[in-house]
Scaffold this motif. Structure first.
Motif, short mmCIF file in Angstrom:
data_model
loop_
_atom_site.label_atom_id
_atom_site.label_comp_id
_atom_site.label_asym_id
_atom_site.label_seq_id
_atom_site.Cartn_x
_atom_site.Cartn_y
_atom_site.Cartn_z
N GLU A 27 0.89 -1.11 -0.17
CA GLU A 27 -0.10 -0.11 -0.01
C GLU A 27 0.89 1.18 -0.07
OE1 GLU A 27 -1.19 0.61 4.54
OE2 GLU A 27 -2.65 -0.20 3.40
N GLU A 92 -9.81 3.10 7.80
CA GLU A 92 -9.85 1.66 7.73
C GLU A 92 -9.20 0.96 6.23
OE1 GLU A 92 -10.17 0.13 10.67
OE2 GLU A 92 -10.67 2.08 11.46
N THR A 93 -8.78 1.90 5.58
CA THR A 93 -7.90 1.66 4.07
C THR A 93 -7.22 2.63 3.67
OG1 THR A 93 -8.68 0.87 1.98
CG2 THR A 93 -9.82 2.76 2.69
N TRP A 94 -6.28 2.41 2.56
CA TRP A 94 -5.44 3.62 2.11
C TRP A 94 -6.10 4.63 1.43
CZ3 TRP A 94 -5.71 4.38 -3.02
CH2 TRP A 94 -6.19 3.18 -3.84
N THR A 137 -2.70 5.29 5.56
CA THR A 137 -2.31 3.83 5.20
C THR A 137 -2.67 3.20 6.47
OG1 THR A 137 -0.08 4.54 5.99
CG2 THR A 137 -0.54 4.50 3.41
N THR A 138 -2.71 1.98 6.38
CA THR A 138 -3.02 1.08 7.60
C THR A 138 -2.46 1.59 8.69
OG1 THR A 138 -3.47 -0.60 6.05
CG2 THR A 138 -3.30 -1.28 8.29
N ASP A 139 -1.17 1.85 8.74
CA ASP A 139 -0.24 2.45 9.91
C ASP A 139 -0.29 3.92 10.31
OD1 ASP A 139 1.04 2.89 7.63
OD2 ASP A 139 2.87 2.43 8.50
N ASP A 141 -3.41 6.65 9.97
CA ASP A 141 -4.66 6.65 9.52
C ASP A 141 -5.57 7.86 10.39
OD1 ASP A 141 -7.11 5.89 7.84
OD2 ASP A 141 -7.61 4.44 9.33
#
Length: 190
Positions: A27, A92-94, A137-139, A141
């Protein structure tokens, strides 16, 4: 689902994002490449009609520009009127955001390690027409967004899911309390 927007640069961007999503699974690399394509499309000039740039009267709105039939990604026209903003929230998503017009003020927060942790404010940036940022991004967000000027702000948002149906976290900035919401799609204005 696609709106009636017929701009050829937008159609090309949608096709390019679809190809990138199909071929890139990291991602961070994917969002970097999507940001490059969005920046180029904005520089070339994307014509968005009033039906997807009209601000909502009470709160910000998200008009669908394209939702991938398989739900792999979506493009939205996100519009904030003067004085409007979002709660502190995650995705919860990019996601990648490019500013079509106006000024978007983004306040970013460190993503809490656990529900109930108070989000720590990290930075505040004003994004202007033509600028592009990887918003999530997931990390990484969590942010809050406002109209940052004296005219409505219109952003083109690209997400790694159908953002109009995806449950997302909202954070109370003082307590860390988490609630869930969905930014439902706004039908294009008539």
């Amino acid at each position: 689902m696609t709106t009636a927007v017929q701009d050829p640069r937008l159609a090309e961007l949608i096709e390019e994002v679809g190809e990138l999503v199909a071929t890139h699974h990291d991602e961070h690399e994917l969002t970097r490449l999507v940001a490059e394509r969005l920046r180029a499309a904005l520089a070339a000039g994307i014509d968005l009609p009033p039906s997807v740039t009209k601000p909502g009267e009470e709160h910000y709105v998200m008009y669908p520009l394209h939702v991938d039939p398989a739900g792999r990604f979506s493009l939205a026209s996100a519009v904030w009127n003067v004085g409007q903003g979002t709660p502190v929230h995650g995705h919860e998503t990019w996601g990648v955001v490019g500013i079509h017009s106006g000024v978007e003020r983004e306040v970013s927060f460190a993503k809490p390690a656990h529900d109930g942790d108070v989000p720590r404010r990290e930075a505040e940036v004003d994004w202007t027409a033509g600028q592009v940022t990887v918003c999530c991004t997931t990390d990484d967000d969590v942010h809050q967004v406002f109209c940052g000027g004296d005219e409505p702000c219109v952003g083109i948002h690209v997400y790694g899911a159908d953002i109009g149906t995806l449950p997302r976290r909202s954070y109370q900035p003082d307590t860390g309390e988490v609630s869930w919401f969905t930014s439902t799609w706004t039908p294009p204005a008539s």
